[in-house]
Design an enzyme around this catalytic site. Structure first.
Site: not given
Ligand code: SAH
Length: 351
Positions: A97, A110, A117, A121, A124, A335
């Site tokens: 996406e 974005c 991935c 995390c 995420c 995000c």
């Molecule tokens: N792997 C990279 C690129 C993905 S960015 C990274 O982690 O930086 C995705 C962004 O969204 C990151 O800042 C991540 O921490 C944030 N993110 C992930 N899950 C989220 C959630 N449930 N709520 C808000 N932000 C989130």
């Protein structure tokens, strides 16, 4: 017959050479290569058949010998706030996406760097999919090219690697895509308007640091105390904050810490103290984000007022802090919400 060339998968300097060779091998005049080359990134065409200034025979040969690859748009969802989420089907059936985020004086795209991935995390949605595969340079930069081709979007002013995947886990292709997106003979978006967001894969961070362009760096920190970070991000065990700090202190690029506020997990006074210490030492900006709801975990967002108080406390300590507004929440485009589901979602608007 030789396999078709994919000029979009070459960085512009290589593509320019390859196009010139193709034209020369046919005994055509040099200016044809300039015409063709511009259609790759500077004036993207949906297909060679749209190149009305080229001879018919040349269009036919280009179509078989160097077809323009496309990302197939499977679904497009438009949020109430104008955010647009596109689901791209790749040639092997995988999907990723990208999200178009319009603003008053800017438009941010974005983009994804991997299907799925590997880093899992806790908060995420993409992390729950597991790793599928790396995207190639053209599949990454192609997400921007497709926006240019879409009359409702266009060339974004800003590009952020905050879609699906961990860009530094796919550094070779991401690095090439950065060149394509930034180069004046590519998409020509200024390096300061391109942000690589990463959980901090240290060896690759050093390679990014070696690039001369002023790409922006966002570090997904989410906790400044090692044990707290490890509970949210498994990567902390391999590349702990202490090591990350050492590498970042040698970084000449401007750094932003991304910090998703999770109730009880990273939003206490002790967390704020550790974060302000780290941010001040590295002169990093801090970007606080409310946790977006995703299925598969029982994490809860920090209440709005507490986020404000957390931000105020950091500011008091001399930290440059912003609270990010969530965009595209109603279509799961914010995000950390990107996750390709096999079944069609309700309310999907098919283009
Ligand atoms: N792997 C990279 C690129 C993905 S960015 C990274 O982690 O930086 C995705 C962004 O969204 C990151 O800042 C991540 O921490 C944030 N993110 C992930 N899950 C989220 C959630 N449930 N709520 C808000 N932000 C989130």
């Amino acid at each position: 017959m030789t396999t078709p060339t994919n000029w979009l998968d070459l960085i512009p300097s290589e593509a320019e050479r390859s196009v010139r060779q193709w034209v020369a091998a046919r005994g055509e005049p040099e200016y044809r290569s300039r015409q063709i080359f511009r259609y790759l990134w500077q004036h993207p065409l949906p297909s060679w058949s749209a190149a009305t200034d080229l001879p018919k025979k040349m269009v036919a040969d280009l179509t078989t010998e160097a077809p323009i690859p496309r990302l197939a748009l499977e679904t497009q969802q438009v949020a109430r706030d104008g955010t647009v989420k596109n689901l791209w089907r790749l040639h092997d059936g995988k999907a990723v996406e990208s999200v178009w985020i319009p603003g008053r004086d800017r438009a941010t795209l974005c983009i994804s760097s991997q299907a799925g991935c590997a880093y899992a995390c806790a908060f995420c949605a993409t992390g729950r999919m597991g790793f599928e595969r790396n995207l190639t340079a053209w599949e990454i930069a192609g997400q921007v090219r497709e926006a240019v081709l879409d009359s409702a979007m266009g060339l974004p002013t800003n590009v952020v690697f905050m879609g699906m995947g961990e860009p530094l886990h796919n550094w070779k292709e991401v690095s090439r895509s950065l060149t394509i997106i930034n180069d004046a003979r590519g998409l020509g978006i200024g390096a300061r308007r391109i942000t690589v967001s990463t959980i901090g894969i240290i060896p690759r961070l050093k390679e990014l640091a070696r690039r001369p362009e002023q790409f922006r760096l966002a570090i997904s920190l989410h906790a400044a105390i090692s044990e707290r970070r490890a509970a949210l991000m498994p990567v902390e065990k391999k590349y702990p904050i202490a090591q990350l700090t050492t590498v970042l202190s040698e970084f000449r690029k401007r750094i932003t810490f991304e910090y998703v506020m999770i109730h009880g997990a990273n939003d206490t006074r002790a967390d704020a103290d550790a974060l302000s210490e780290l941010a001040k030492n590295l002169r990093a900006m801090v970007n606080l984000l409310p946790l977006h709801p995703t299925a598969g975990n029982d994490l809860r967002p920090t209440p709005k007022d507490d986020i404000r108080a957390f931000a105020a406390y950091l500011k008091e300590k001399g930290v440059n802090v912003t609270v990010r507004r969530s965009r595209g929440l109603d279509i799961d485009a914010a995000c950390g919400q990107l996750r390709v589901q096999s079944k069609q979602r309700r309310g999907v608007q098919v283009k």
